[in-house]
Design a protein around this motif. Sequence first.
Motif, PDB file in Angstrom:
ATOM      1  N   THR A  53      42.117  35.012  41.152  1.00 49.86           N
ATOM      2  CA  THR A  53      40.627  35.786  41.025  1.00 49.86           C
ATOM      3  C   THR A  53      40.878  36.820  41.930  1.00 49.86           C
ATOM      4  O   THR A  53      40.453  38.053  41.874  1.00 49.86           O
ATOM      5  CB  THR A  53      39.843  34.803  41.076  1.00 49.86           C
ATOM      6  OG1 THR A  53      39.899  33.778  40.156  1.00 49.86           O
ATOM      7  CG2 THR A  53      38.377  35.388  40.989  1.00 49.86           C
ATOM      8  N   SER A 192      38.025  24.348  42.075  1.00 50.20           N
ATOM      9  CA  SER A 192      38.760  25.393  41.459  1.00 50.20           C
ATOM     10  C   SER A 192      40.102  25.083  40.578  1.00 50.20           C
ATOM     11  O   SER A 192      40.605  25.989  39.568  1.00 50.20           O
ATOM     12  CB  SER A 192      39.146  26.620  42.458  1.00 50.20           C
ATOM     13  OG  SER A 192      40.199  25.855  43.360  1.00 50.20           O
ATOM     14  N   ASP A 195      39.946  26.017  36.850  1.00 49.86           N
ATOM     15  CA  ASP A 195      39.773  27.251  36.255  1.00 49.86           C
ATOM     16  C   ASP A 195      41.010  27.786  35.454  1.00 49.86           C
ATOM     17  O   ASP A 195      41.083  28.682  34.848  1.00 49.86           O
ATOM     18  CB  ASP A 195      39.230  28.349  37.407  1.00 49.86           C
ATOM     19  CG  ASP A 195      38.098  27.870  37.962  1.00 49.86           C
ATOM     20  OD1 ASP A 195      37.367  27.268  37.172  1.00 49.86           O
ATOM     21  OD2 ASP A 195      37.616  28.604  39.264  1.00 49.86           O
ATOM     22  N   SER A 400      34.246  24.424  35.339  1.00 48.00           N
ATOM     23  CA  SER A 400      35.007  25.717  35.839  1.00 48.00           C
ATOM     24  C   SER A 400      34.042  26.559  36.622  1.00 48.00           C
ATOM     25  O   SER A 400      32.863  26.346  36.614  1.00 48.00           O
ATOM     26  CB  SER A 400      35.567  26.365  34.588  1.00 48.00           C
ATOM     27  OG  SER A 400      36.567  25.372  34.007  1.00 48.00           O
ATOM     28  N   SER A 403      36.309  29.132  41.269  1.00 46.95           N
ATOM     29  CA  SER A 403      37.334  30.302  41.812  1.00 46.95           C
ATOM     30  C   SER A 403      36.658  31.685  42.220  1.00 46.95           C
ATOM     31  O   SER A 403      36.898  32.113  43.340  1.00 46.95           O
ATOM     32  CB  SER A 403      38.464  30.720  40.951  1.00 46.95           C
ATOM     33  OG  SER A 403      39.328  29.365  40.853  1.00 46.95           O
TER      34      SER A 403
END
Length: 420
Positions: A53, A192, A195, A400, A403
């Motif tokens: 990310t 995270s 994700d 989720s 991130s």
Amino acid sequence: MKFLEHFRTKEDRAFWWLRLNGIEKLDSLLKPRIVFNVASLGELNGAIPVARTLRELGFSGSIILSVGTPTAFRKARLLESSEQDLIAVPAPLEIPRSVSAFLKKIQPDLFVNFEAEYWPMLFAGLKASNVPVILVNGRISKRSFLIYNLFSGTFSRIFRQFARLGMISETHRERAIRLGAHPGAVFVTGSSKYDDFSVRRDQKKDLSMWQQRLKTDSKFPIIVAGNLRGRECFIVVNTIKKLSGYFPNLLAVLAPRHLYRVKEIFKEASDMGFNPCFLSSLTNGKIPLTKNLTVIVVDTFGDLFDLYGIADIAFCGGTFEPIGGHNIVEPVVWGKKVLYGPFIHKVEREHEVLEKWGMGILCQDPDDLLKQLKIEVEKVDRCRMGGVEDIVHQAIEELSGASRIYASWIIELTERRRKN
């Protein structure tokens, strides 16, 4: 002994030598320099989506993975050539020369601590070097909370040191505040590590290789039990023995958390009258899969996530031992229900979400595990993946998003440090 397993190979010993004596000099590190401190494989899996990310948001500095175990370090080294452009190094040990060498050679602009690594000497070194620290995927077990309270003088300084804290649940947020963290700096963000799950599944969606190797069919129900720890090796084999009395065609795929337990599980299965085999023996063609084969022991590394995809029902370990639970979400990504024991303090949030969506089943004891497995195997439907796709999507969606939060914190704090 388990501890000695960490020194089994020359590569492992070299890893620990670097942890003890300090990492080698790193050339051409770009600014800003961000350290992701990950203790083991689980934390590393949470770091990867944050790094991805960050790159997607345009971060062009160096991301250094500070890794605490040989197994996680081997995987981290494989990521060095990925699109995230990561650099893997052994984490410093909690001794002055190791911490000092680490900070001197990296000179980080931000230290990102994953989950539950609170080392007083390391944090003192970061403070002396004026390096800001954030906590992501933060958790504090009940036992750790009691210990930190006993040494509150030391640990309250650490928790006050965090510029931001992203905790996995409200319970862990409250513990962080009680240990000294500034209330306005502590947030419930989740983890995270979820994700990346849909991406990982889509990358490995073709499971035909495993289906061919294990000769799966609708009359061949499969249970995959992963991350088995301690006495769970006996509990699961014993449960499969009882379950096979109801379902003679049952196939159990058993994966210990640590590979040094594979012989223990194999012997346990043999002593109970099974004719077990190692997964490696099947995959390299040494032995054929036959209908009377009931137990396969996973003696390979990195295959568990795929194997969950061919399961009819899964069990996740570290939950009948007071470990607190390993990744109970991995089977659900494939649309499989997951069973686990009562020790779930590391995956409380995950349990709440999966139970709500009907994909997670908590078993109070081994008898309850047998009962629930019997119920689930009796209603196995190999076409059910399509029927639960929406449920899986909603469950993963609820877990989720962390991130992007963490990446935005990193960019904000590094930009603030640059301006100062």
